[in-house]
Design an enzyme around this catalytic site. Structure first.
Site, PDB file in Angstrom:
ATOM      1  CG  ASP A 202      -1.966   1.053   1.191  1.00 44.58           C
ATOM      2  OD1 ASP A 202      -3.064   0.758   0.729  1.00 44.58           O
ATOM      3  OD2 ASP A 202      -1.688   2.198   1.630  1.00 44.58           O
ATOM      4  CG  ASN A 210      -5.062  11.484  -4.835  1.00 46.15           C
ATOM      5  OD1 ASN A 210      -4.425  11.578  -5.876  1.00 46.15           O
ATOM      6  ND2 ASN A 210      -5.597  10.353  -4.427  1.00 46.15           N
ATOM      7  CG  ASP A 219      -5.308   9.085 -11.681  1.00 43.41           C
ATOM      8  OD1 ASP A 219      -5.503   8.503 -10.597  1.00 43.41           O
ATOM      9  OD2 ASP A 219      -6.214   9.574 -12.363  1.00 43.41           O
ATOM     10  CD  GLU A 245      -4.417   4.225  -1.442  1.00 47.14           C
ATOM     11  OE1 GLU A 245      -4.602   4.559  -0.259  1.00 47.14           O
ATOM     12  OE2 GLU A 245      -5.287   4.330  -2.327  1.00 47.14           O
TER      13      GLU A 245
END
Length: 342
Positions: A202, A210, A219, A245
């Site tokens: 992760d 973000n 992205d 993610e």
């Protein structure tokens, strides 16, 4: 396209078929006179068209069997009636009886039913094709079109399947692909008695990326991370985007301790170099990793295996992130010892 024709018939029957069938640039023809051998040949390498000699034992059974096979029912089956008694009845009983016989043959599994008086081969130059030969060639054209449409459909389905199993952003396999692949890996590992492990990782604090730079940057970061992971795995290791993610990597022929080594290397590969989003922005990220290896008590779908790796991932995040936690050979030895003592 070269059309593959299987002739279920004897040598004499093959010799009565139109001369154009021997055009190797258009047709690939193979003749078999035994029904069991014909079935085996069809299952191994399905032809586009089957031309069946009606007078041969097992001819109608072969047509019926073919249409009962869902994956083979697209094969065009032409039944050629060459039985002397029936050919004699045809001229005696007329057109209505011929149509009744044709309907019966079509109902039983043939795609086409052709009445054909065997052509006698001589040393003379070949005469023009008879009407029945022209009809047979016309049905071969129908079979060719059907085979081409089937191949186009297979290619389209393969493409749609590949799209449905791929993550459009990272171009890795997706979670749906993992749900199908992991049980097969488990079955293969158990049947071959080889180890199997997996990694769940992760991206640490991905939400901050973000929130700080926007989802397009997030992205792009996932794309770069996927590329780095993919190019730092061993042959046979398969990465999946599990969701968001989070990524899963299936490690074939890999023990618990070997999985930990792979996970630590990936953790180092990710953290040691920033990800260049563009010419002006590079982002440092780390990953938390959990590993687990297949145990005899794990279910065949891999649910318990995934859950165990996920629990180690949660421990890695709770312990401060940017680290690897997983099962090891010593851990299972200890567990076995405690179970024996209790």
């Amino acid at each position: 396209m070269n059309i593959s024709i299987l002739v279920f018939g004897g040598d004499h029957f093959l010799a009565t078929l139109p001369d154009r069938l021997r055009d190797a640039s258009t047709f690939s023809v193979e003749a078999i006179a035994n029904v069991n051998q014909a079935v085996s040949r069809i299952q191994i390498k399905p032809p586009d068209v089957i031309v069946v000699q009606a007078s041969l034992d097992g001819s109608m059974e072969l047509c019926r069997w073919l249409k009962e096979q869902t994956k083979l029912s697209w094969i065009y089956c032409i039944l050629v009636e060459d039985t002397p008694e029936l050919l004699a009845f045809k001229s005696q009983f007329g057109r209505e009886w011929e149509l009744e016989m044709t309907c019966a043959a079509l109902r039983q599994g043939a795609d086409a039913y052709i009445w054909q008086q065997p052509k006698q081969k001589t040393d003379n130059p070949p005469a023009e094709e008879t009407a029945n030969e022209q009809l047979l060639l016309a049905h071969l054209s129908v079979g060719l079109r059907k085979a081409q449409k089937y191949r186009d459909l297979v290619r389209t389905n393969d493409l749609l399947t590949a799209i449905s199993l791929a993550d459009s952003l990272t171009e890795l396999k997706n979670r749906r692909a993992l749900d199908g692949d992991l049980p097969r890996h488990i079955q293969k590992a158990r049947s071959s008695e080889t180890p199997l492990s997996l990694i769940i990782l992760d991206v640490d604090y991905f939400k901050k990326v973000n929130d700080s730079y926007g989802h397009l940057v997030g992205d792009r970061l996932l794309q770069l991370l996927s590329h780095r992971l993919r190019h730092n795995l061993r042959f046979g290791d398969t990465p999946f985007r599990y969701g968001g993610e989070e990524f899963v990597i299936v490690l074939t022929n890999t023990t618990c301790d070997e999985a930990l080594l792979v996970a630590r290397r990936l953790n180092r590969v990710v953290s040691e170099q920033p990800f260049a989003i563009n010419n002006k922005l590079a982002i440092n990220v780390t990953i938390s990793v959990g590993t687990a290896c297949l145990q005899p008590e794990d279910d065949t779908k891999g649910t318990s295996l995934l859950e165990r790796a996920d629990q180690f991932l949660l421990q890695a995040k709770a312990a401060g992130r940017n680290r690897v936690i997983g099962c090891s050979r010593n851990m299972f030895r200890k567990a076995s010892h405690l179970q024996a003592v209790s």
